[in-house]
Design a protein around this motif. Sequence first.
Motif, short mmCIF file in Angstrom:
data_model
loop_
_atom_site.label_atom_id
_atom_site.label_comp_id
_atom_site.label_asym_id
_atom_site.label_seq_id
_atom_site.Cartn_x
_atom_site.Cartn_y
_atom_site.Cartn_z
N UNK A 134 0.97 -1.27 0.08
CA UNK A 134 0.01 0.03 0.03
C UNK A 134 0.74 1.30 -0.15
N UNK A 135 1.92 1.07 0.46
CA UNK A 135 2.82 2.37 0.54
C UNK A 135 3.36 2.85 -0.86
N UNK A 136 3.59 1.86 -1.72
CA UNK A 136 3.93 2.14 -2.83
C UNK A 136 2.93 2.58 -4.05
N UNK A 137 1.86 1.76 -3.67
CA UNK A 137 0.62 2.15 -4.29
C UNK A 137 -0.08 3.38 -4.03
N UNK A 138 -0.11 3.93 -2.88
CA UNK A 138 -0.65 5.13 -2.62
C UNK A 138 0.52 6.41 -2.67
N UNK A 139 1.55 6.11 -2.95
CA UNK A 139 2.66 7.01 -2.95
C UNK A 139 2.21 8.49 -4.18
N UNK A 140 1.52 7.90 -5.18
CA UNK A 140 1.39 9.09 -5.90
C UNK A 140 0.25 10.08 -5.35
N UNK A 141 -0.49 9.51 -4.31
CA UNK A 141 -1.43 10.21 -3.43
C UNK A 141 -0.82 11.14 -2.36
N UNK A 170 -8.48 18.22 -9.88
CA UNK A 170 -7.76 16.79 -9.69
C UNK A 170 -6.84 17.08 -8.26
N UNK A 171 -6.21 18.12 -8.20
CA UNK A 171 -5.18 18.32 -6.90
C UNK A 171 -6.11 18.32 -5.62
N UNK A 172 -7.21 19.14 -5.71
CA UNK A 172 -8.04 19.20 -4.56
C UNK A 172 -8.65 17.65 -4.16
N UNK A 173 -8.91 16.91 -5.31
CA UNK A 173 -9.44 15.44 -4.88
C UNK A 173 -8.29 14.62 -4.28
N UNK A 174 -6.94 14.87 -4.74
CA UNK A 174 -5.95 14.29 -4.27
C UNK A 174 -5.70 14.51 -2.84
N UNK A 201 -9.22 3.22 0.02
CA UNK A 201 -8.80 4.64 -0.55
C UNK A 201 -8.09 4.40 -2.03
N UNK A 202 -7.28 3.16 -1.96
CA UNK A 202 -6.53 2.79 -3.31
C UNK A 202 -7.47 2.74 -4.56
N UNK A 203 -8.81 2.02 -4.05
CA UNK A 203 -10.02 1.91 -5.17
C UNK A 203 -10.26 3.41 -5.59
N UNK A 204 -10.40 4.12 -4.55
CA UNK A 204 -10.95 5.58 -4.84
C UNK A 204 -9.92 6.18 -5.65
N UNK A 205 -8.48 6.00 -5.49
CA UNK A 205 -7.64 6.75 -6.13
C UNK A 205 -7.47 6.18 -7.61
N UNK A 206 -7.73 4.86 -7.96
CA UNK A 206 -7.51 4.42 -9.11
C UNK A 206 -8.67 4.97 -9.95
N UNK A 207 -9.84 5.02 -9.30
CA UNK A 207 -11.10 5.52 -9.99
C UNK A 207 -10.72 6.99 -10.44
N UNK A 208 -10.01 7.70 -9.73
CA UNK A 208 -10.00 9.19 -9.78
C UNK A 208 -8.82 9.00 -10.81
N UNK A 209 -7.76 8.45 -10.77
CA UNK A 209 -6.91 8.41 -11.78
C UNK A 209 -7.17 8.25 -13.06
N UNK A 210 -8.17 7.14 -12.98
CA UNK A 210 -9.02 6.91 -14.53
C UNK A 210 -9.44 7.91 -15.06
N UNK A 211 -10.25 8.81 -14.15
CA UNK A 211 -11.17 10.08 -14.71
C UNK A 211 -9.91 10.87 -15.02
N UNK A 212 -8.84 11.08 -14.68
CA UNK A 212 -7.89 12.06 -14.89
C UNK A 212 -7.19 11.81 -16.22
N UNK A 213 -7.15 10.47 -16.24
CA UNK A 213 -6.31 10.03 -17.68
C UNK A 213 -7.31 10.32 -18.76
N UNK A 214 -8.52 10.05 -18.45
CA UNK A 214 -9.65 10.44 -19.71
C UNK A 214 -9.76 11.84 -20.10
N UNK A 215 -9.73 12.66 -18.81
CA UNK A 215 -9.82 14.00 -19.29
C UNK A 215 -8.51 14.68 -19.95
N UNK A 216 -7.34 13.95 -19.42
CA UNK A 216 -5.95 14.46 -20.17
C UNK A 216 -6.15 13.90 -21.79
#
Length: 259
Positions: A134-141, A170-174, A201-216
């Motif tokens: 979890x430390x490495x997976x949640x490090x981007x957050x 996206x930054x506020x969500x993070x 929280x990891x699942x929420x981050x992955x969903x949020x990262x997916x939305x960010x990838x779609x928007x970018x």
Amino acid sequence: MKILLPFLIVLLLLLQHGFAQSVVQDQSLRYQQERMVYLQWDQKKFAPTAGFLSLNPYYWLVWGLFHPDYHNTDRRPLSPAGPQTQRLALVAALNATDNNYKLQSDTVRNTALSEIANQSALVTDADPLWQLYYKSELDPVINHSQAGILAGLSPAVTQELLTDGLYTWYKNELDMLKERIDAAHTTNMDRGSRILAYHRYLIEYRKLAGVWAIRTSAAAKTQQMTANQQHLKTGAVTLSAWTPQTDIAIANRVLLHVQ
């Protein structure tokens, strides 16, 4: 006078020897000391004895009149039922009880320490699941930054994200997700609940990262389409000569490929 002097000296020495102290051998006392200390309770060693027809006056003065039944009971302190034996047995029983209490208290102590380690936030950094996954997976957050969020994007797409407010969203969500992760990491709670919180929280981050990838990706497509339109408007794109025969040739090639 000179002849009597040696006799007087010898007489004085004899008198001195006669009145001097001598070792007393009291057999009765010795028997009593022996049986009370280390020897067995021997019925034959109660001196003075009764003697012939129980006529020994010393026996009656010591045992017969005052303690007629003394020799019938084993009175040694270390006899099988003696007071010292009972005290030793009691001490052994109390030691066994103390050991049982100590074992129970140690069990309670170990259980308490295990519960503290299971719930305390002081040892969360040493949790194996946190360290290995979890430390490495949640490090981007946890350690997010503008450079990390916008890494790999072109300057035009970056400018559009900053202008449209997508980066700020996206930054506020993070930031909010990071606060929740820090709360789960530093709050005293059950280890199972903490791990479930990490996973949620990891699942929420992955969903949020997916939305960010779609928007970018959409922003990049928009930039590409805008650039193509600009090229068309400015005439920077040259079209090859087209005739109806061109479409026929293309259709024939497709049919040949299908066959």
